[in-house]
Design a protein around this motif. Structure first.
Motif, PDB file in Angstrom:
ATOM      1  N   GLU B   1       0.835  -1.201   0.000  1.00  0.00           N
ATOM      2  CA  GLU B   1       0.000   0.000   0.000  1.00  0.00           C
ATOM      3  C   GLU B   1       0.869   1.250   0.000  1.00  0.00           C
ATOM      4  O   GLU B   1       1.787   1.385   0.792  1.00  0.00           O
ATOM      5  CB  GLU B   1      -0.900   0.007   1.246  1.00  0.00           C
ATOM      6  N   VAL B   2       0.540   2.154  -0.899  1.00  0.00           N
ATOM      7  CA  VAL B   2       1.245   3.432  -0.950  1.00  0.00           C
ATOM      8  C   VAL B   2       0.837   4.273   0.253  1.00  0.00           C
ATOM      9  O   VAL B   2      -0.353   4.466   0.506  1.00  0.00           O
ATOM     10  CB  VAL B   2       0.913   4.177  -2.255  1.00  0.00           C
ATOM     11  N   GLN B   3       1.821   4.763   0.994  1.00  0.00           N
ATOM     12  CA  GLN B   3       1.501   5.436   2.246  1.00  0.00           C
ATOM     13  C   GLN B   3       2.541   6.487   2.598  1.00  0.00           C
ATOM     14  O   GLN B   3       3.734   6.310   2.334  1.00  0.00           O
ATOM     15  CB  GLN B   3       1.437   4.396   3.382  1.00  0.00           C
ATOM     16  N   ALA B  24       7.785   7.379   3.824  1.00  0.00           N
ATOM     17  CA  ALA B  24       7.081   6.880   2.641  1.00  0.00           C
ATOM     18  C   ALA B  24       7.235   5.370   2.536  1.00  0.00           C
ATOM     19  O   ALA B  24       8.284   4.810   2.881  1.00  0.00           O
ATOM     20  CB  ALA B  24       7.624   7.549   1.392  1.00  0.00           C
ATOM     21  N   SER B  25       6.201   4.715   2.057  1.00  0.00           N
ATOM     22  CA  SER B  25       6.259   3.288   1.821  1.00  0.00           C
ATOM     23  C   SER B  25       5.336   2.913   0.676  1.00  0.00           C
ATOM     24  O   SER B  25       4.403   3.646   0.345  1.00  0.00           O
ATOM     25  CB  SER B  25       5.876   2.519   3.095  1.00  0.00           C
ATOM     26  N   GLY B  26       5.631   1.766   0.074  1.00  0.00           N
ATOM     27  CA  GLY B  26       4.768   1.268  -0.991  1.00  0.00           C
ATOM     28  C   GLY B  26       5.089   1.780  -2.370  1.00  0.00           C
ATOM     29  O   GLY B  26       4.385   1.446  -3.335  1.00  0.00           O
ATOM     30  N   PHE B  27       6.119   2.619  -2.489  1.00  0.00           N
ATOM     31  CA  PHE B  27       6.522   3.120  -3.796  1.00  0.00           C
ATOM     32  C   PHE B  27       8.009   3.474  -3.754  1.00  0.00           C
ATOM     33  O   PHE B  27       8.611   3.573  -2.680  1.00  0.00           O
ATOM     34  CB  PHE B  27       5.684   4.325  -4.232  1.00  0.00           C
ATOM     35  N   THR B  28       8.581   3.666  -4.932  1.00  0.00           N
ATOM     36  CA  THR B  28       9.997   4.000  -5.026  1.00  0.00           C
ATOM     37  C   THR B  28      10.167   5.493  -4.768  1.00  0.00           C
ATOM     38  O   THR B  28       9.951   6.334  -5.644  1.00  0.00           O
ATOM     39  CB  THR B  28      10.542   3.629  -6.419  1.00  0.00           C
ATOM     40  N   SER B  77      13.835   6.648   2.487  1.00  0.00           N
ATOM     41  CA  SER B  77      12.475   6.936   1.998  1.00  0.00           C
ATOM     42  C   SER B  77      11.777   7.942   2.905  1.00  0.00           C
ATOM     43  O   SER B  77      10.616   7.750   3.284  1.00  0.00           O
ATOM     44  CB  SER B  77      11.650   5.650   1.892  1.00  0.00           C
ATOM     45  N   ARG B  98       2.900  13.597  -2.241  1.00  0.00           N
ATOM     46  CA  ARG B  98       3.713  13.124  -3.359  1.00  0.00           C
ATOM     47  C   ARG B  98       3.238  13.763  -4.647  1.00  0.00           C
ATOM     48  O   ARG B  98       2.041  13.925  -4.862  1.00  0.00           O
ATOM     49  CB  ARG B  98       3.596  11.594  -3.461  1.00  0.00           C
ATOM     50  N   ILE B 108      -0.804  11.655  -3.640  1.00  0.00           N
ATOM     51  CA  ILE B 108      -0.856  10.911  -2.385  1.00  0.00           C
ATOM     52  C   ILE B 108      -0.528  11.876  -1.252  1.00  0.00           C
ATOM     53  O   ILE B 108       0.453  12.625  -1.325  1.00  0.00           O
ATOM     54  CB  ILE B 108       0.156   9.751  -2.362  1.00  0.00           C
TER      55      ILE B 108
END
Lengths: 113, 119
Positions: B1-3, B24-28, B77, B98, B108
């Motif tokens: 999950e993008v968070q 940040a998590s769930g994405f680069t 991140s 984001r 986001i």
């Protein structure tokens, strides 16, 4: 700085009726080299962060119901909800991201009549 | 999950400092530019600062220029906002956001961390 002015400040619409929110920028946000308007619309419900509805003025973000539409170019933009649902009660903001500072409109509070 | 999850807010006296973080998590993370936006209680959204993916481009609102510093650590991140010389008018919910890769808008958002400046 680019000033974003929304109208009206608040709006009460009956369920199933059309809601229209306007946004005017003090300078054009249309970038001529790519013909894109750097204008976004966000929906914010109480206690929640804003949710992106539209970018490039009229491109709907994934998952946004098609009763929502965005239009306009240059300095004048419109967010339209074609048939208001109860879950659409929120504050709506426009934002220009053409140049910093990335200014927001003051917000339009949408309620049920 | 993008968070995105912010932290570091609190009650502080005028003139003091705070460092806000956004995990940040769930994405680069290093593929994206990031921003801070604040919202005073009962008020609208105010853009505060933004930073490009590689920290090569940074911008600030005039209201915070010289007092706030945005930074990021792509290895962790994480996005940061160092806030110095706090003023009562800095009281707000600070959220990180984001920038969408294709939209260039803020796609986001985190839930925010509250900063209250009061003596």
């Amino acid at each position: 700085d680019t000033v974003m002015t929304q109208s009206p400040d608040s709006l009460a619409v009956s369920l199933g009726e059309r809601a229209t929110i306007n946004c005017e920028s003090s300078q054009s946000v249309l970038y001529s080299s790519n013909n894109k308007n750097y204008l976004a619309w966000y929906q914010q419900k109480p206690g929640q962060p804003p949710k992106l509805l539209f970018y490039w003025a009229s491109t709907r973000e994934s998952g946004v119901p098609d009763r929502f539409s965005g239009s306009g170019s240059g300095t004048d933009f419109t967010l339209t909800i074609s048939s208001l649902q109860a879950e659409d009660v929120a504050v709506y903001y426009c934002q220009q991201y053409y140049s910093t500072p990335y200014t927001f409109g003051q917000g339009t509070k949408l309620e049920i009549k | 999950e993008v968070q995105l999850v912010e932290s570091g807010g609190g009650l502080v006296q005028p003139g003091r400092s705070l460092r806000l973080s956004c995990a940040a998590s769930g994405f680069t993370f290093d593929d994206y530019a990031m921003h801070w936006v604040r919202q005073a209680p009962g008020k609208g959204l105010e853009w505060v600062s933004g930073i490009s993916w590689n920290s090569g481009g940074i911008g600030y609102a005039d209201s915070v220029k010289g007092r706030f510093t945005i930074s990021r650590d792509n290895a962790k991140s994480s996005l940061y906002l160092q806030i110095n010389s706090l003023r009562v008018e800095d009281t707000a919910l600070y959220s990180c956001a984001r920038v969408g890769k294709y939209s260039s808008a803020f796609d986001i958002w985190g839930q925010g961390t509250m900063v209250t400046v009061s003596s």
